[in-house]
Write an enzyme that holds these catalytic residues in place. Structure first.
Site, PDB file in Angstrom:
ATOM      1  CG  ASP A   1      -2.419  -8.289  15.531  1.00 24.53           C
ATOM      2  OD1 ASP A   1      -3.278  -9.034  15.019  1.00 24.53           O
ATOM      3  OD2 ASP A   1      -2.045  -7.220  15.012  1.00 24.53           O
TER       4      ASP A   1
ATOM      5  CD  GLU B   1      -2.616  -1.301   2.561  1.00 27.58           C
ATOM      6  OE1 GLU B   1      -2.044  -0.864   3.579  1.00 27.58           O
ATOM      7  OE2 GLU B   1      -3.625  -2.026   2.611  1.00 27.58           O
TER       8      GLU B   1
END
Lengths: 419, 419
Positions: A301, A172
């Site tokens: 996470d 990105e």
């Protein structure tokens, strides 16, 4: 009900895991304290847009206490969790202590330099809004410095950008930087030839977007090349300093290096009394509780969860599902019902590359290009919290699309002014 | 035309004065360098909205080189002007030197503590986007700290806000802070009684908005009281420390003090070889040139201009008019025509107080309340640079109006997290 008898659920972290768990406990007979070191929930999938000046910080963040204002069993506290005492069931915060009956640890991950902490200064990573604003300053300041520079060689070096890490964030960032250099800025500079800027994407492994099927990695590589990104795969970085990046024999001179390569779990994981994995993640029981501590849960996470022989990925949908699962376990536990095991439902994998280019993978469905980009856009707008944010982000994207402009090209923060 | 024969106009400062001068020279046979230490033009009249989380930084700022992208005779340079050598016709910048044929000094003003520099740490001022973000962090963090605090007395002190200076900025800040405490935040806090927050506006002189007619000052005071602001006039501040503000015998305990009292002209003014006035402003000739240096002009807040026995006020319309005037003088001078004197056209004076309250003064017209607020709103939207910014600001205001919410309540910047 007497408050002394209401179980206290302490949630550490207001990301996707912690916030979804908190919301799923709205009607449970518990009181909740949600602690986060910032005052906001961050929609991390669009953080690269803040770093590349397409969106403002408040477009992708909302105050946690605003999101939870109608949920009367929650107290939000902006504070730093420093230590966990499992025996005393107590968490030490920077500004006090809190006891708990149930503890949800959802403090996520940060970027990591694999033991090369000195690289941090030269190659900032992207995990928080502060990181994003610092990267924005650095990138914009590099173009400004090039415009000031009289020496052609020095100008060339200033217009060399390196992004390390070929995962979704690296792809990105590299795609958007190339778009900025090719389309957004050229008309505005008189001395620097901004179109000649080079954007390098460096990946240690054999392909970008390694979590995707190989054909989508290849599509991504081709779309990056079309945007003007130079993709270097199979090139582990061996050194980074103020002047550039070394990958074994190869060297790229650059004053602007961005780090999107390594992730390490929050250091709180190391205080939970079990051996963590190489990335600092905590192995959990099937119901996501800490082995030996059924009142403590680790999600998002920070949790290491295996399913069908594969790790559950560190993505927002997985964190949300874990949050909702743990909320259900706590609700059941309060009523004396045994916990069910967690089961991750994979709704596919998607990544954006740049203007009108993305890849989508769901089961046997594989999309790339414009259609994938629309898919990505709708999904991200849909999941963005808050009606206002969606409207504003849509207006900004529409504007960027028609004009190639990125409205948030504002350098703030003096310390980052010089690249 | 050979570039050696094209006069070089060096403009220092991209505020209203410098930017309007630059734009007015678009078709002149000159080459222009516009130097600013930031990369953006800032719409300062709405800066208090960024400080109070109603708008994002990019909503009220636009990159200078984007604004000027179509004006081919301008080079924009992000740099710091450090010294002016009038004899050599050269300006030293942090990153190099530039020679000039004409010099426009438009570096404006900064906030000043009247010799009490130690106050800066405890009472930040509001002149730049960095200032606004720092104030936003400080204000929001005070509410967060109150919510964490167990001691009722300490909580009360954390919810005491003091704004020093009853000019337009002080009135705007105080009115908006009261609105935030009364309407925006209360439902979101569980422990702190945010509605009990006190906002004090402290002014040394006998009335607020001293530049307005006395009856509008009184209207302003009444509207502030209605919003919940405690107005203290005739109270010069004698001390400020981390715990509060002293005004002679009186003392207000507060951990959040904002400074909107003093303005001093940019230090560059002292290098122009003429005695400056008490606020550091440079007295100029009738055509706004520096006495003895017809090739140097001083405009905007840095210039001391008298007209009809009164000083021209340090407001955006005056700076724009000076910029356009100097551009005309330079155009004439290049063609050998004598300079005309500057004449300020007063289009009135307006200030906003808070939700739906403002005052307007133009000639014999005096408005206050809702009608004045609409007048203020339309005027400010009209003058905001860039079509996109107007749309976004309008959407944000509409949203705030209906919901009382302020979308930019995001704390960034770690150093300012503790109030």
């Amino acid at each position: 009900m007497d408050s002394a008898h209401v179980p206290h659920v302490l949630v550490l972290g207001g990301g996707f895991g912690g916030l979804w768990a908190t919301r799923a406990l709205a009607s449970a007979p518990v009181r909740i304290t949600l602690v986060d070191r910032t005052n906001h929930h961050l929609f991390q999938p669009l953080l690269y847009q803040v770093a590349t000046a397409g969106l403002s910080a408040p477009d992708i963040a909302a105050p946690l206490r605003h999101i939870l204002r109608k949920q009367s069993n929650v107290t939000v506290r902006m504070d730093d969790a420093l230590a966990i005492d499992l025996g005393a069931r107590r968490v030490s915060l920077a500004q006090g202590n809190l006891d708990y009956d149930y503890l949800l640890v959802a403090t996520g991950a940060t970027h990591a330099y694999f033991g090369h902490d000195a690289w941090a200064e030269h190659a900032p990573g992207l995990k928080t809004l502060d990181d994003a604003l610092a990267i924005r300053s650095r990138v914009l300041s590099a173009f400004e410095a090039a415009e000031r520079e009289d020496d052609a060689d020095a100008r060339r070096r200033l217009l060399n950008f390196v992004v390390i890490g070929g995962g979704p964030t690296g792809v990105e960032l590299a795609g958007t930087l190339a778009e900025i250099a090719r389309h957004t800025l050229p008309r505005e500079f008189r001395r620097a030839d901004v179109r000649s800027a080079r954007v390098h994407l460096v990946e240690a492994g054999p392909r970008v977007l390694a979590a995707m099927p190989p054909e989508l990695s290849e599509k991504t590589r081709l779309q990056l090349l079309k945007l003007g990104v130079e993709v270097h795969t199979g090139k582990p970085v061996t050194a980074i300093n103020a002047d550039g990046v070394t990958m074994g024999d190869a060297r790229i001179d650059s004053r602007t290096v961005l780090w999107a390569a390594g992730v390490a779990a929050s250091p709180l994981g190391r205080q939970l009394g079990v051996p963590t994995d190489r990335a600092g993640r905590v192995p959990v029981a099937p119901d996501l509780s800490l082995p030996g501590h059924p009142e403590v849960f680790v999600i998002g996470d920070l949790a290491s969860v295996q399913q069908d022989g594969k790790p559950v990925p560190g993505v927002a949908p997985a964190a949300k599902q874990m949050g909702e699962h743990v909320a259900a376990v706590v609700r059941d536990r309060v009523r004396g019902i045994a916990a069910k095991p967690f089961r991750y439902r994979d709704y596919g994998n998607l990544a954006t590359i740049g203007r009108m280019a993305a890849v989508v993978h769901y089961g046997t469905l594989k999309l790339s290009g414009l259609l994938a980009w629309w898919f990505w856009l709708v999904a991200h707008l849909f999941f963005l919290i808050g009606f206002r944010n969606r409207i504003i982000v849509l207006v900004n994207w529409g504007w960027s699309y028609w004009t190639y402009q990125r409205h948030a090209r504002i350098i703030v923060g003096r310390r980052d002014r010089e690249p």
